[in-house]
Design a protein around this motif. Sequence first.
Motif, PDB file in Angstrom:
ATOM      1  N   ALA A 191       1.466   4.865   1.132  1.00 21.70           N
ATOM      2  CA  ALA A 191       0.976   5.674   2.247  1.00 21.70           C
ATOM      3  C   ALA A 191       0.466   7.024   1.757  1.00 21.70           C
ATOM      4  O   ALA A 191       1.059   7.637   0.870  1.00 21.70           O
ATOM      5  CB  ALA A 191       2.090   5.870   3.273  1.00 21.70           C
ATOM      6  N   SER A 192      -0.613   7.481   2.353  1.00 15.26           N
ATOM      7  CA  SER A 192      -1.134   8.823   2.095  1.00 15.26           C
ATOM      8  C   SER A 192      -0.157   9.830   2.696  1.00 15.26           C
ATOM      9  O   SER A 192       0.718   9.455   3.487  1.00 15.26           O
ATOM     10  CB  SER A 192      -2.507   8.975   2.757  1.00 15.26           C
TER      11      SER A 192
ATOM     12  N   VAL B 293       3.960   0.358   2.314  1.00 18.76           N
ATOM     13  CA  VAL B 293       3.931  -0.586   3.426  1.00 18.76           C
ATOM     14  C   VAL B 293       3.536  -1.949   2.885  1.00 18.76           C
ATOM     15  O   VAL B 293       2.496  -2.088   2.232  1.00 18.76           O
ATOM     16  CB  VAL B 293       2.932  -0.142   4.515  1.00 18.76           C
TER      17      VAL B 293
ATOM     18  N   LEU C 223       1.866   0.099  13.380  1.00 22.30           N
ATOM     19  CA  LEU C 223       1.692  -0.026  11.933  1.00 22.30           C
ATOM     20  C   LEU C 223       0.784  -1.207  11.565  1.00 22.30           C
ATOM     21  O   LEU C 223       0.531  -1.448  10.398  1.00 22.30           O
ATOM     22  CB  LEU C 223       3.055  -0.224  11.260  1.00 22.30           C
TER      23      LEU C 223
ATOM     24  N   SER D 243       7.959   8.915  -1.307  1.00 23.97           N
ATOM     25  CA  SER D 243       6.881   7.940  -1.472  1.00 23.97           C
ATOM     26  C   SER D 243       7.201   6.752  -0.579  1.00 23.97           C
ATOM     27  O   SER D 243       8.282   6.161  -0.667  1.00 23.97           O
ATOM     28  CB  SER D 243       6.784   7.487  -2.928  1.00 23.97           C
TER      29      SER D 243
ATOM     30  N   ILE E 147       8.667  -1.684   5.301  1.00 20.45           N
ATOM     31  CA  ILE E 147       8.414  -0.336   4.792  1.00 20.45           C
ATOM     32  C   ILE E 147       9.449  -0.084   3.700  1.00 20.45           C
ATOM     33  O   ILE E 147      10.622  -0.415   3.860  1.00 20.45           O
ATOM     34  CB  ILE E 147       8.590   0.741   5.899  1.00 20.45           C
TER      35      ILE E 147
ATOM     36  N   THR F  50       0.841  -1.188   0.000  1.00 24.40           N
ATOM     37  CA  THR F  50       0.000   0.000   0.000  1.00 24.40           C
ATOM     38  C   THR F  50       0.877   1.239   0.000  1.00 24.40           C
ATOM     39  O   THR F  50       1.854   1.314   0.757  1.00 24.40           O
ATOM     40  CB  THR F  50      -0.890   0.020   1.261  1.00 24.40           C
TER      41      THR F  50
ATOM     42  N   GLY G 210      -0.324   9.466   6.398  1.00 18.64           N
ATOM     43  CA  GLY G 210       0.254   8.183   6.765  1.00 18.64           C
ATOM     44  C   GLY G 210       1.763   8.194   6.614  1.00 18.64           C
ATOM     45  O   GLY G 210       2.493   7.656   7.464  1.00 18.64           O
ATOM     46  N   ARG G 211       2.251   8.812   5.525  1.00 18.39           N
ATOM     47  CA  ARG G 211       3.699   8.914   5.294  1.00 18.39           C
ATOM     48  C   ARG G 211       4.358   9.655   6.451  1.00 18.39           C
ATOM     49  O   ARG G 211       5.377   9.217   6.980  1.00 18.39           O
ATOM     50  CB  ARG G 211       3.973   9.644   3.985  1.00 18.39           C
TER      51      ARG G 211
ATOM     52  N   ALA H  57       2.079  -5.382   9.524  1.00 15.40           N
ATOM     53  CA  ALA H  57       3.134  -4.725   8.743  1.00 15.40           C
ATOM     54  C   ALA H  57       4.378  -5.608   8.759  1.00 15.40           C
ATOM     55  O   ALA H  57       4.784  -6.108   9.804  1.00 15.40           O
ATOM     56  CB  ALA H  57       3.454  -3.360   9.330  1.00 15.40           C
TER      57      ALA H  57
ATOM     58  N   ILE I 265       4.461   7.431   9.482  1.00  8.96           N
ATOM     59  CA  ILE I 265       5.448   6.362   9.311  1.00  8.96           C
ATOM     60  C   ILE I 265       6.866   6.906   9.458  1.00  8.96           C
ATOM     61  O   ILE I 265       7.726   6.278  10.079  1.00  8.96           O
ATOM     62  CB  ILE I 265       5.258   5.661   7.956  1.00  8.96           C
TER      63      ILE I 265
END
Length: 176
Positions: A4-5, A88, A136, A85, A148, A2, A8-9, A145, A12
């Motif tokens: 990450a938005s 996950v 995560l 970018s 990454i 996926t 979310g990024r 998860a 993370i």
Amino acid sequence: MTVASPAGRNAIIALSQAADRRQRATGGYRAELARWTIHRIAHRDGVPPTAIGPWDALETMPIRDFGLLQPQLNRPTEAFEPYPSIMVLATAGDDAAAWLTAGQALQRVLLTATWHNLATTPISQPVEIPAIREQLTDTRKGIWAQMILRVGYGRPAPATPRRPLSEVLETGRADS
């Protein structure tokens, strides 16, 4: 896998930085880095100095710093992308079968990225610290998860040495 938005990024990245700080404060972590870098000539395994890239001047995303114990490298710093970018890799389950599936999926992602001239950087620190990995993971949905990755465009890196095929592939059966 996926992507990450933006929110979310950022979360993370914050978790990755916390995990990186925790690992760097551990003596065992530094000893392991030393085994994979400083002592590599004797073992023919590990990360050669030619593969240790520049340091992220913005320190946006923690990278495994194989040059940490080799100050003589005189590494340049560069401004990496401020909004990388992040992907996950997660599995349904967290047992040996799920880990194998994750490894196979990671292999496909890395090969596909290479085919498209994309650079990848594994960011494993957050999944190596159980308390951070839990943040995560969504156990209610059965999603764990596993890895990454930072994905983007980068300058080509020199090839690193590989063991001979005969050292890593068994071609015959062992007798009982």
